[in-house]
Structure formats: C-alpha cells, structure tokens
Design a protein around this motif. Sequence first.
Motif, PDB file in Angstrom:
ATOM      1  N   LEU A   7      53.357   0.005  21.234  1.00  0.00           N
ATOM      2  CA  LEU A   7      51.956   0.013  21.665  1.00  0.00           C
ATOM      3  C   LEU A   7      51.113   0.440  20.473  1.00  0.00           C
ATOM      4  CD1 LEU A   7      52.708  -0.342  24.637  1.00  0.00           C
ATOM      5  CD2 LEU A   7      51.336   1.651  25.148  1.00  0.00           C
ATOM      6  N   ILE A   8      50.248  -0.451  20.013  1.00  0.00           N
ATOM      7  CA  ILE A   8      49.459  -0.181  18.820  1.00  0.00           C
ATOM      8  C   ILE A   8      47.992  -0.102  19.213  1.00  0.00           C
ATOM      9  CG2 ILE A   8      49.088  -0.835  16.417  1.00  0.00           C
ATOM     10  CD1 ILE A   8      51.336  -2.866  16.680  1.00  0.00           C
ATOM     11  N   LYS A  12      52.244  -4.639  22.109  1.00  0.00           N
ATOM     12  CA  LYS A  12      50.949  -4.725  22.773  1.00  0.00           C
ATOM     13  C   LYS A  12      49.917  -3.990  21.914  1.00  0.00           C
ATOM     14  CE  LYS A  12      51.987  -6.875  26.688  1.00  0.00           C
ATOM     15  NZ  LYS A  12      53.334  -6.602  27.014  1.00  0.00           N
ATOM     16  N   VAL A  13      48.681  -4.487  21.953  1.00  0.00           N
ATOM     17  CA  VAL A  13      47.590  -3.812  21.247  1.00  0.00           C
ATOM     18  C   VAL A  13      46.576  -3.352  22.280  1.00  0.00           C
ATOM     19  CG1 VAL A  13      45.754  -4.046  19.531  1.00  0.00           C
ATOM     20  CG2 VAL A  13      47.926  -5.236  19.187  1.00  0.00           C
ATOM     21  N   VAL A  14      46.174  -2.069  22.199  1.00  0.00           N
ATOM     22  CA  VAL A  14      45.135  -1.548  23.090  1.00  0.00           C
ATOM     23  C   VAL A  14      43.876  -1.272  22.278  1.00  0.00           C
ATOM     24  CG1 VAL A  14      46.757  -0.603  24.765  1.00  0.00           C
ATOM     25  CG2 VAL A  14      45.929   0.844  22.901  1.00  0.00           C
TER      26      VAL A  14
END
Lengths: 338, 338
Positions: B100-101, B134-136
């Motif tokens: 998670l980035i 995934k990118v948040v």
Amino acid sequence: MKSHDLTTHITLAHGNGGRLTGELVEDLFVPVLANPLLDTRNDGARVSVSGADIVLTTDGFTVQPLEFPGGDIGSLAVHGTVNDLAVMGATPLYLTLSVLIEEGQDVEQLRRVIASLGRAAAAAGVSVVTGDTKVVRRGEGGGLYLSVTGVGVRDKAFDLGLAHIRPGDAVLVSGPVGDHGVAVLLAREEFGLRGDVVSDSASVLPLTAALAAIPGVRFMRDPTRGGLATVAHEISHGSGHGIHLRQEVIPVREPVQAVCEILGYDPLYLASEGRVVAIVQGEHAAAAVAAWHALPQGEAAAIIGTVTHGPARVVLETSLGGERLLEELEDDPLPRIC
Amino acid sequence: MKSHDLTTHITLAHGNGGRLTGELVEDLFVPVLANPLLDTRNDGARVSVSGADIVLTTDGFTVQPLEFPGGDIGSLAVHGTVNDLAVMGATPLYLTLSVLIEEGQDVEQLRRVIASLGRAAAAAGVSVVTGDTKVVRRGEGGGLYLSVTGVGVRDKAFDLGLAHIRPGDAVLVSGPVGDHGVAVLLAREEFGLRGDVVSDSASVLPLTAALAAIPGVRFMRDPTRGGLATVAHEISHGSGHGIHLRQEVIPVREPVQAVCEILGYDPLYLASEGRVVAIVQGEHAAAAVAAWHALPQGEAAAIIGTVTHGPARVVLETSLGGERLLEELEDDPLPRIC
C-alpha cells in the motif's frame, strides 16, 4: 518521455491497474524478487508444498467508503481473494487477514465490516485461519485497509493459461460490467448523484465451477480494477494475439451507462467484483454461455468478442459499426475503488 | 469499565500488542471468524492442504521511518514473517506481498526498500511468489505499508505448543532485548537523541534450527511488538502457569538501557526483531543455551527465568532482589514500531 513527477514520486495512476501499475511492478519488483515462481501475469501463483499443488493470491483492499450499496470492504476482501483463486481454476480453502486501522476509526462500523467478512467467508466455504492487526496514527490511514491472502488447491478439471489461447477463441463475460465501480462512485456522493446501482461484489465460485465441465476453457480472469478493457489488454499482451470486442453485445446495465455518460467514464474501464471473463475455444463457447445462463449470477452472460490473429491489441467494434483501439488505462484513476 | 473512547473508537493502544489488542481480537474477530483452525494464541496457523502439513502466518508492517539503523520496512517485513514461521517450528518457503503506497511516496526510497526486501528473502531462502500494489491518496497513508503472508512446512523435529509447558521449565532468550524498539525511536529524531543503537532485525532461522536437535523444546516465540514482557504474558495465559523472570540476567545492551532510562521506557516492553524466547525443559536448558552461544546471533543467549506453579502471572525478580508483577502492556503505545 515520462513526466518528472511520474518517475520520481508515486502518483494515483500507479495504482489504477493500467499501464503505470504494470511499469511499477516490472521496474521495482520484478528485478529484485525475480524467481521462477513469481508470475506477474496472473493474480496469483502456483507453488508446490510437500507434493501438494497449491495456489496463492494476495490483495490489498482500500475501498472508500468502507460501506457501499451491495457490499463493504469486508465482504469485498473475501470476494476479491476467493475470485482470484477461482479464476485460476483453484478451490479456495484458507484466508489470512492483515488489518490496518486508523486511530479514531468507529468501532461499530469496524464490527459490521468484520462480521460481513465472516459471513462472506462462510458463504464461500473458506476459513480465516490467522490474522494481524495494526493501528496507525490519525491522518496516517484511510480508516481501514485490509490485506487478504488466499490459499487454494488446483482443480484438475481446469488447464488454464494465457499460452493456451488461440485465434478463433471466443471472449465471454458472465454478466454486466462496471456495476461495482459506479456503485462506489455514487456512494462517495462527490457528484451529487443518487442512483440504484448496487455493487456486483460476490463470489464467482458458482460461475467458475459451472465451466469445469465445459471443454476448451483456456483462461479466466475477474475484471476488477481497470475493468474489462484492462483484462482484454492483459489477455492480448499475455497471449500475443489480438482481441476484438463488440460493444453492442457487452452487457452494461442502463443506470451504469447513464452515470458513465453524465460523468464521462467508460464502463469498460470500471471495476466489477463478481464477474468472470473467460476465453473459450470457439466451438464450446455456446455451451459455456448456456452453463452460465442457468445460474442467477450468469443470466446476462454473453459472447462479447473473439481472439484474432495478431497484432496484440484490443479493438472495439462500436455500436455504430466503426472500429477503434481500446487503449490501455492511463490516467483518470479511481483510487480506492477496491 | 472501559473509558467511552476506548469502546467506541479505535485508539493507538488497540495496536500495541498488549491487553487492548487482545480484547479487540477477541471481541471483533473471534466471534465472527470462529473456526477450528483459527488460532489466536499463535502468530500463525497450521492447516492441511492435500495432505501437506502447512503453516500460514500474516503480518502488517507500518514502521516509521521506513529506513532506520540496521534495517528498513522491506527487510523487516521479510524477517517478521519468516520469524513467525520459524518459531512455530516451520521452514519458510513462500511469501506473498501486499503493498500500500501513499501518493507522493519517493520512488527511489521505494526502490531501496523493495530491493532490501528481495535481499532479505533470498538470504532467508524464501521466494516472493505473488503480490498486489495499491496507491492511496496523499494524506490517506503513511508513505508505505506492507502486508506479508508466509507459507511454510512443519519441521517434524519440533513438537511445540503452549500446552506442553510445565512448571520447572526454563525461559530462554537468544540475545539482548529492545534493540529494534530503541533504534526506531531514535531514528524518529523526536527526542533529539542520537545513539549507536542498531535494530536487531534479522532472520531467526539459524537460532530455531539450532534448537531442532535439542530435546525438551516446548515453545518458541519472537518478542516483537510489546516485547519480552508481552511474550511472557502470552505464555503465562496460554499455559496457565506462572512465569518468574530474573531482571539481572535478562540481556539488555547498555545504550538501550540508557535511552530507556532517559525516555522512561522499560526495555522489557520494547520490540526485538531478531530474537527468540524459548521454553525448554529444565534439564535441557543448558544444552539449548550452548547451541545458541555457538552462533554469532546467540552469543548473549541466557536462561532468564523459570515456569512456576500457578497463578498465571508474570513476576520479575528485580536486580535489587525484590519482586514485582510485570503488568500487561496497557497504554504508552509506540505506534508504527514494526
């Protein structure tokens, strides 16, 4: 030449499942993790443990809002993981659960989504066998993130692989596309739109099981992040063949189409979370669709295109009779859709 | 009666590995995920797949800063996962990686920690076989979070379990405690302190392998979040016996002790990431310590206490000769320590 920002800092587009996500994986992960089992063309890996033929998959779930019409992050995490195993021709057995909670998260909402996760796991016949919980400071998280790993066993009925795909094969989809993406978009209420769109989030195990008895099933994939168009590209790149899709026969629900027209989205790029795209040998395609039509989840299943002799690209025959290239997903990301 | 805030909203203390973490798991997760394989008393689960005896573990890694003296989030994630399998008496084989980035994350730093992850995996003899990225959005993450799942096979040399523990057994630790916790604290530079403390982050596989030939090894655990004191409580609760620890013989490095005294921390509650706590039948304890002393990682190994006839509580015999109860970790959380 990529823009300065894209090469030095992570952007939302790196997470949209399209071209930049692929480049990030190929650039940062593949060189240092390279091993014969690492398979970046599937959403999972086949490994052997003490002679047992095991399939592993892992996914992070960051959907926002945590609860939306038709589901929540808990059930979505189970479905997403179970579905990755199902489309690899595996029977899911066990899940592991890593929970990242932001300080201040409402406990009752957490209780609801974990209960939902438990119900979805029970319905899919899988057991959550181990987990871990971490809490991050307020402002360092998005409420709740879940990472789920699935362990399954290969079903000998299937012999799936991108390499098995041949020109003349049919492209099938098990139901309307884009429902999940639009349901989540509307739930965010950013657009002031209200709608009746419900996420299709569901286990696809009944759909994949129905194809176990059909000969000539070459490949299956669930069209999540990046939608049907992204799966079509993965199949085209992975097999080296062209994909020809016919817009007219791709099932899209009317309210999904309407919202997309208002907001300028293409439903072919929006996530579904309970659909299967399958590549089936041409002569068996009708039997496969018939098997899906017999299921409540597969009522709208359709043959939506064919695999063509190269080049490896995706062509859409539009409803008006023209043809256009369906590009890889670039920007316009929908972060935290799954 | 718990405070209002604790019952309605998640606090940092819910993530410290102590009492509130346990209550959260028992309250929210166990009732809805209950199944015969879910084992909340171990950091992993033993499952069977096609007749193969498999061990699964999963962990989220949120350490801040992402790079610290002696390690980074990438190598830490591998060590943490490999170590959970090792102390369950398993040989790690495969890892899965959920990334998670946060939008804006520096790509070069990401490249460094993923390369470090790859090196740590290679050194531990495990393959990363599948992953997800995934990118948040900016402000919805802490730069980078990793969730890693490990798959291993049980080593038949071990027959470990809390139920095997008996009064008279010895409590062993493989090396000084608290190094990781202090190294990360200092790296944050919140306290204006500089120090020479380096994280002990490492694979404990050589340490657990060294005990495979020793009879009477009852139980092993790595004292990460919540430290040695928390492991002592888990062992006491899980076995129903008392634990008597002798402060004088618990190895703590001088600079770790010094930083703890300045900042008011107890090193017994601080995380190690390359140590093993083992419960060994009294007559075999000296052989176990000798086996550890023969390893570079085990030079400071020591017998630090004994298992006593109930009640199930942890007593510390202080260096001054007195005795005090070592309480369960309550508040004073160190978020994002691992």
